[in-house]
Design a protein around this motif. Sequence first.
Motif, PDB file in Angstrom:
ATOM      1  N   ALA A 109      34.474 -22.735  90.507  1.00  0.00           N
ATOM      2  CA  ALA A 109      34.623 -22.791  89.060  1.00  0.00           C
ATOM      3  C   ALA A 109      34.989 -24.197  88.602  1.00  0.00           C
ATOM      4  N   LEU A 110      35.905 -24.847  89.329  1.00  0.00           N
ATOM      5  CA  LEU A 110      36.292 -26.211  88.967  1.00  0.00           C
ATOM      6  C   LEU A 110      35.163 -27.194  89.217  1.00  0.00           C
ATOM      7  N   ARG A 111      34.402 -26.989  90.293  1.00  0.00           N
ATOM      8  CA  ARG A 111      33.304 -27.891  90.614  1.00  0.00           C
ATOM      9  C   ARG A 111      32.202 -27.831  89.558  1.00  0.00           C
ATOM     10  N   ALA A 112      32.036 -26.666  88.928  1.00  0.00           N
ATOM     11  CA  ALA A 112      30.955 -26.497  87.960  1.00  0.00           C
ATOM     12  C   ALA A 112      31.316 -27.001  86.575  1.00  0.00           C
ATOM     13  N   THR A 113      32.586 -27.333  86.329  1.00  0.00           N
ATOM     14  CA  THR A 113      32.984 -27.807  85.010  1.00  0.00           C
ATOM     15  C   THR A 113      32.558 -29.253  84.816  1.00  0.00           C
ATOM     16  N   CYS A 154      34.411 -31.607  83.305  1.00  0.00           N
ATOM     17  CA  CYS A 154      35.538 -32.518  83.490  1.00  0.00           C
ATOM     18  C   CYS A 154      35.763 -32.736  84.982  1.00  0.00           C
ATOM     19  N   PRO A 155      35.705 -33.982  85.482  1.00  0.00           N
ATOM     20  CA  PRO A 155      35.715 -34.215  86.930  1.00  0.00           C
ATOM     21  C   PRO A 155      37.065 -33.941  87.576  1.00  0.00           C
ATOM     22  N   VAL A 156      37.017 -33.252  88.711  1.00  0.00           N
ATOM     23  CA  VAL A 156      38.171 -33.032  89.568  1.00  0.00           C
ATOM     24  C   VAL A 156      37.874 -33.738  90.892  1.00  0.00           C
ATOM     25  N   PRO A 157      38.840 -34.458  91.478  1.00  0.00           N
ATOM     26  CA  PRO A 157      38.565 -35.174  92.733  1.00  0.00           C
ATOM     27  C   PRO A 157      37.979 -34.260  93.799  1.00  0.00           C
ATOM     28  N   ALA A 158      37.000 -34.808  94.536  1.00  0.00           N
ATOM     29  CA  ALA A 158      36.345 -34.023  95.583  1.00  0.00           C
ATOM     30  C   ALA A 158      37.328 -33.588  96.656  1.00  0.00           C
ATOM     31  N   VAL A 159      38.339 -34.416  96.915  1.00  0.00           N
ATOM     32  CA  VAL A 159      39.338 -34.059  97.917  1.00  0.00           C
ATOM     33  C   VAL A 159      40.093 -32.808  97.479  1.00  0.00           C
ATOM     34  N   THR A 160      40.464 -32.740  96.212  1.00  0.00           N
ATOM     35  CA  THR A 160      41.163 -31.571  95.702  1.00  0.00           C
ATOM     36  C   THR A 160      40.308 -30.319  95.840  1.00  0.00           C
ATOM     37  N   LEU A 183      40.773 -31.735  79.438  1.00  0.00           N
ATOM     38  CA  LEU A 183      41.439 -31.023  80.527  1.00  0.00           C
ATOM     39  C   LEU A 183      41.687 -29.571  80.142  1.00  0.00           C
ATOM     40  N   ARG A 184      42.001 -29.326  78.877  1.00  0.00           N
ATOM     41  CA  ARG A 184      42.188 -27.949  78.425  1.00  0.00           C
ATOM     42  C   ARG A 184      40.881 -27.171  78.516  1.00  0.00           C
ATOM     43  N   GLU A 185      39.772 -27.836  78.178  1.00  0.00           N
ATOM     44  CA  GLU A 185      38.466 -27.194  78.318  1.00  0.00           C
ATOM     45  C   GLU A 185      38.164 -26.882  79.775  1.00  0.00           C
ATOM     46  N   LEU A 186      38.580 -27.769  80.677  1.00  0.00           N
ATOM     47  CA  LEU A 186      38.359 -27.533  82.104  1.00  0.00           C
ATOM     48  C   LEU A 186      39.066 -26.254  82.544  1.00  0.00           C
ATOM     49  N   VAL A 187      40.329 -26.091  82.125  1.00  0.00           N
ATOM     50  CA  VAL A 187      41.082 -24.910  82.536  1.00  0.00           C
ATOM     51  C   VAL A 187      40.476 -23.655  81.942  1.00  0.00           C
ATOM     52  N   GLU A 188      40.101 -23.707  80.661  1.00  0.00           N
ATOM     53  CA  GLU A 188      39.516 -22.535  80.026  1.00  0.00           C
ATOM     54  C   GLU A 188      38.158 -22.190  80.643  1.00  0.00           C
ATOM     55  N   ASP A 189      37.359 -23.233  80.938  1.00  0.00           N
ATOM     56  CA  ASP A 189      36.055 -22.995  81.555  1.00  0.00           C
ATOM     57  C   ASP A 189      36.223 -22.407  82.954  1.00  0.00           C
ATOM     58  N   ALA A 190      37.182 -22.935  83.724  1.00  0.00           N
ATOM     59  CA  ALA A 190      37.431 -22.399  85.060  1.00  0.00           C
ATOM     60  C   ALA A 190      37.906 -20.952  84.984  1.00  0.00           C
ATOM     61  N   ARG A 191      38.730 -20.646  83.998  1.00  0.00           N
ATOM     62  CA  ARG A 191      39.204 -19.265  83.830  1.00  0.00           C
ATOM     63  C   ARG A 191      38.041 -18.333  83.520  1.00  0.00           C
ATOM     64  N   ARG A 192      37.125 -18.776  82.663  1.00  0.00           N
ATOM     65  CA  ARG A 192      35.964 -17.954  82.314  1.00  0.00           C
ATOM     66  C   ARG A 192      35.072 -17.714  83.532  1.00  0.00           C
ATOM     67  N   ARG A 193      34.848 -18.760  84.312  1.00  0.00           N
ATOM     68  CA  ARG A 193      34.010 -18.610  85.502  1.00  0.00           C
ATOM     69  C   ARG A 193      34.704 -17.736  86.559  1.00  0.00           C
TER      70      ARG A 193
END
Length: 400
Positions: free
Chosen positions: A118-122, A124-130, A98-108
Amino acid sequence: MGDAPLMRYRYRAARSDGGFVRGVIAAAGPAEADALLLARGLSPVETEPEVSGLSFRRAPSRAELATIFRSLSTLAEAGVPLERALAATAPLARDSALRELVEDARRRLREGQSLSAALRATECPVPAVTLSLLEAGERGSRLDAALEQAARQLEQEAELVTRIRQALAYPLVLLLAGSASLLVIVTVVLPRFARLLTDLDQALPPATRLLLSLSELIGRYGALALIGAIAAMAAFGAWRNSVEGRATLHRTLQRLPLIGPLRLGFASARFSRAFGGMLAAGVPILSAIDTAQGAAADVAVGERLLRARKRIAEGGPVARSFGEERALTETTLQLIAVGEASGRLSDMALRAADLADREAEGRLRGLVTLLEPALVLLFGGLVAFVAAALLQAVYSLRPG
């Protein structure tokens, strides 16, 4: 001929503004997947079946995701730039993925992507609804409200999961403790007792002979049976994780007398909460159904919802279309019908979710209330049978 089972397709599609998005969509075939994407206003570029493989990365729980999105929502509402909000939120992620997800999203995000992209491209899965809530907020320049809605939805889902686990905790402990006790009696106590009776060379009562024969079978073939059980569980897990296996299992569970209504209740709550949240964020109704049906977490219910979507796309009323496909509980349908008639569909869908949660949880607690004494009687009866068989053998012994 029945409806084709839903499959998951990974897609890459172009938005109207020229940007690209990636994600996963459930459909009966590639053509239907492309049609669903077009209905969302996306132009499909690549659509291919999702390949299920072994993954050793644990998906973040709803509670962990809720913590992240609550922090982002609070910081965004306070006027903190999104990139700085992500930097401040990263230390809250206790899980490394999850920490990698946040850092990756921040970079994107620094590279110019939107938060949802950015979250969709990581990895680590995030619910499609979110993600759909965030996309709707970004289109309407209401990202702070979308973050609040996403955080609230994740928190409600996490709370529901916690309550379900608490309801099932005691029966599970009772089952494990009873099974362990019987295993010790059969594998440790009975063999020693059998050697004692054999040395005495006495005729044993039928119940005792049956019990000792069972103990001997377990001692002789117990390891083989355990290996077979583990192999069967592994095969079942692999089949359940496959597209066809998951669909077959969910359809079967929906037909069971007690489990089916319970699963329908929880699926109705999850769908209604996602559906209402997306409508409140400004997502069109058909697109909201496309995405929210995945939140139901039940393939059988998702198939019914997609069939209802086709009725709605042809001009049918929302509540009646859901009702004709038996996609939701009766209480949920009534509240959606009220919301549809009053023009407050999103509000009533969210209220229906809360009510469906309470009804399903009450039904679950009722089943657990019956399960607990049933387990006590079962294991108590087995232990009483063992004790009676052993005592009968002792009383039947004759001196000399």
